[in-house]
Design an enzyme around this catalytic site. Structure first.
Site, mmCIF file in Angstrom:
data_model
loop_
_atom_site.group_PDB
_atom_site.id
_atom_site.type_symbol
_atom_site.label_atom_id
_atom_site.label_comp_id
_atom_site.label_asym_id
_atom_site.label_seq_id
_atom_site.Cartn_x
_atom_site.Cartn_y
_atom_site.Cartn_z
ATOM 1 N N ASP A 83 25.588 -7.069 -35.135
ATOM 2 C CA ASP A 83 24.824 -6.893 -36.379
ATOM 3 C C ASP A 83 24.689 -5.390 -36.680
ATOM 4 O OD1 ASP A 83 23.187 -7.603 -38.532
ATOM 5 O OD2 ASP A 83 21.359 -7.554 -37.312
ATOM 6 N N GLU A 135 29.207 -4.348 -45.883
ATOM 7 C CA GLU A 135 28.009 -4.383 -46.750
ATOM 8 C C GLU A 135 28.210 -3.453 -47.923
ATOM 9 O OE1 GLU A 135 24.090 -4.434 -44.984
ATOM 10 O OE2 GLU A 135 23.239 -3.214 -46.604
ATOM 11 N N GLY A 183 12.760 -7.036 -42.712
ATOM 12 C CA GLY A 183 11.372 -7.086 -42.247
ATOM 13 C C GLY A 183 10.464 -7.675 -43.312
ATOM 14 N N ALA A 212 16.134 -12.309 -44.159
ATOM 15 C CA ALA A 212 15.659 -13.626 -44.617
ATOM 16 C C ALA A 212 14.422 -14.123 -43.873
ATOM 17 C CB ALA A 212 16.786 -14.656 -44.498
ATOM 18 N N ASP A 234 15.646 -11.890 -38.092
ATOM 19 C CA ASP A 234 15.261 -11.169 -36.882
ATOM 20 C C ASP A 234 13.743 -11.095 -36.751
ATOM 21 O OD1 ASP A 234 15.026 -9.541 -34.699
ATOM 22 O OD2 ASP A 234 16.007 -7.802 -35.569
HETATM 23 P P1 13P Z 1 14.787 -9.645 -40.965
HETATM 24 O O1 13P Z 1 14.308 -8.862 -39.800
HETATM 25 O O2 13P Z 1 14.058 -9.315 -42.223
HETATM 26 O O3 13P Z 1 14.829 -11.090 -40.680
HETATM 27 O O4 13P Z 1 16.303 -9.197 -41.219
HETATM 28 C C1 13P Z 1 17.244 -9.480 -40.243
HETATM 29 C C2 13P Z 1 18.562 -8.892 -40.568
HETATM 30 O O5 13P Z 1 18.950 -8.719 -41.702
HETATM 31 C C3 13P Z 1 19.421 -8.540 -39.440
HETATM 32 O O6 13P Z 1 20.629 -7.999 -39.869
HETATM 33 O O1 G3H Z 2 18.697 -5.511 -39.276
HETATM 34 C C1 G3H Z 2 18.648 -5.417 -38.062
HETATM 35 C C2 G3H Z 2 17.489 -5.547 -37.222
HETATM 36 O O2 G3H Z 2 16.415 -6.207 -37.815
HETATM 37 C C3 G3H Z 2 17.077 -4.221 -36.622
HETATM 38 O O3 G3H Z 2 17.318 -4.398 -35.312
HETATM 39 O O4 G3H Z 2 15.779 -2.910 -34.037
HETATM 40 O O5 G3H Z 2 17.717 -4.048 -32.961
HETATM 41 O O6 G3H Z 2 18.123 -2.142 -34.531
HETATM 42 P P1 G3H Z 2 17.230 -3.268 -34.151
HETATM 43 ZN ZN ZN Z 3 20.402 -6.788 -41.622
#
Ligand code: 13P
Ligand code: G3H
Ligand code: ZN
Length: 286
Positions: A83, A135, A183, A212, A234
């Site tokens: 990611d 992206e 976030g 999301a 996340d």
């Molecule tokens: P969130 O932390 O808002 O769910 O986003 C996750 C994300 O886009 C990871 O690439």
């Molecule tokens: O978009 C990605 C994550 O939400 C940020 O993750 O803290 O592991 O870099 P990280």
């Molecule tokens: Zn992301």
């Protein structure tokens, strides 16, 4: 069973549903995602960031995911994905470790530079059988916009440019910005679904929506209708996990059985993943 991310995304796109790409950081969150996918009989993508690779060790976290899937959920299609890879070297390292897919996030660079850098990653990765997500436009993070009003138009994906980006780079999937953010950061009052629809008409590859965690079912359904095949989650997992830990430890708890405390946190994270899988419509698609 570990399968290619492209296969998971293509099936979702053709089937009119979406899948979740869930971030893992350790054994516990991996087990939470895999258990949720198994219980829901849902394909999932498990993704790992560079920071998590630094924290857990790249090969170690990759093998935790791979072994967990092969041992506990061999019947469930799972893709392993990097990611937000920020450099060519990061994507190269993941390809060498065995990731089936990487994201190269060149979204903060100028359009031409993003194309050039992404294309380099695609050429290298495709040679190794690894899929690439790019992206275009920028999905904001908490802290980036503090104090000021956000002019969302500055960050949105331009549909025509998206088509050009895909054609010139050869990416397999594209992360789009339509008013979403990472976030629990304030998002645009309404996502720009018209823009998404246009992007989808011009671009014939799976589209990914980052950030999301705080997307409710109504918005999710509308996004799928207009072309989203995958939602990244996340923060919601982190919040569920840590809230459970706080709860277990409050009041000077004398329970020192680490396994009990982590098991409860894992269960909370699993419930969030299951809820998201329901929203995305991938339940029963494994
Ligand atoms: P969130 O932390 O808002 O769910 O986003 C996750 C994300 O886009 C990871 O690439
Ligand atoms: O978009 C990605 C994550 O939400 C940020 O993750 O803290 O592991 O870099 P990280
Ligand atoms: Zn992301």
């Amino acid at each position: 069973m570990i399968v290619s991310v492209k296969e998971i995304l293509t099936k979702a796109r053709e089937g009119g549903y979406a899948v979740g790409a869930f971030n893992t950081v350790n054994l516990e969150t991996t087990r939470a995602i895999v258990d949720a996918a198994k219980e829901m009989r849902s394909p999932v993508i498990i993704q790992i960031t560079e920071r998590t690779m630094e924290y857990a060790g790249g090969r170690m976290i990759f093998n935790i995911v791979k072994n967990d899937v092969e041992f506990y959920a061999p019947e469930i299609p799972v893709g392993i994905h990097l990611d937000h890879g920020k450099s060519f070297e990061a994507t190269q390292r993941c390809a060498e470790i065995g990731f089936g897919s990487v994201m190269y996030d060149g979204s903060r660079a100028k359009f031409e530079d993003n194309i050039r850098n992404t294309k380099k990653v695609v050429e290298y990765c495709h040679e190794k059988g690894v899929d690439v997500q790019g992206e275009l436009g920028s999905v904001l993070y908490i802290g980036e916009t503090e104090g000021g009003e956000i002019n969302w138009d500055d960050f949105m994906t331009d549909p025509q440019k998206a088509a050009e980006f895909i054609e010139k780079t050869g990416v397999d999937a594209l992360a789009v910005a339509i008013g979403n953010s990472h976030g629990f950061l304030k998002e645009r009052s309404e996502p720009d679904f018209e823009r998404l629809k246009k992007i989808n008409e011009l671009c014939n590859i799976p589209l990914i929506l980052h950030g999301a965690s705080d997307w409710e079912n109504g918005k999710v359904v509308e996004a799928i209708k207009n072309g989203i095949s995958c939602f990244n989650v996340d923060t919601a997992i982190r919040v569920a996990f840590v809230s459970s830990l706080i709860n277990s430890l409050k009041g000077g708890s004398t329970n020192f059985d680490v396994r009990k405390i982590l098991e409860a946190a894992r269960e909370s994270a699993k419930e969030i993943v299951k809820q998201k899988i329901k929203y995305f419509g991938s339940e029963g698609k494994a």
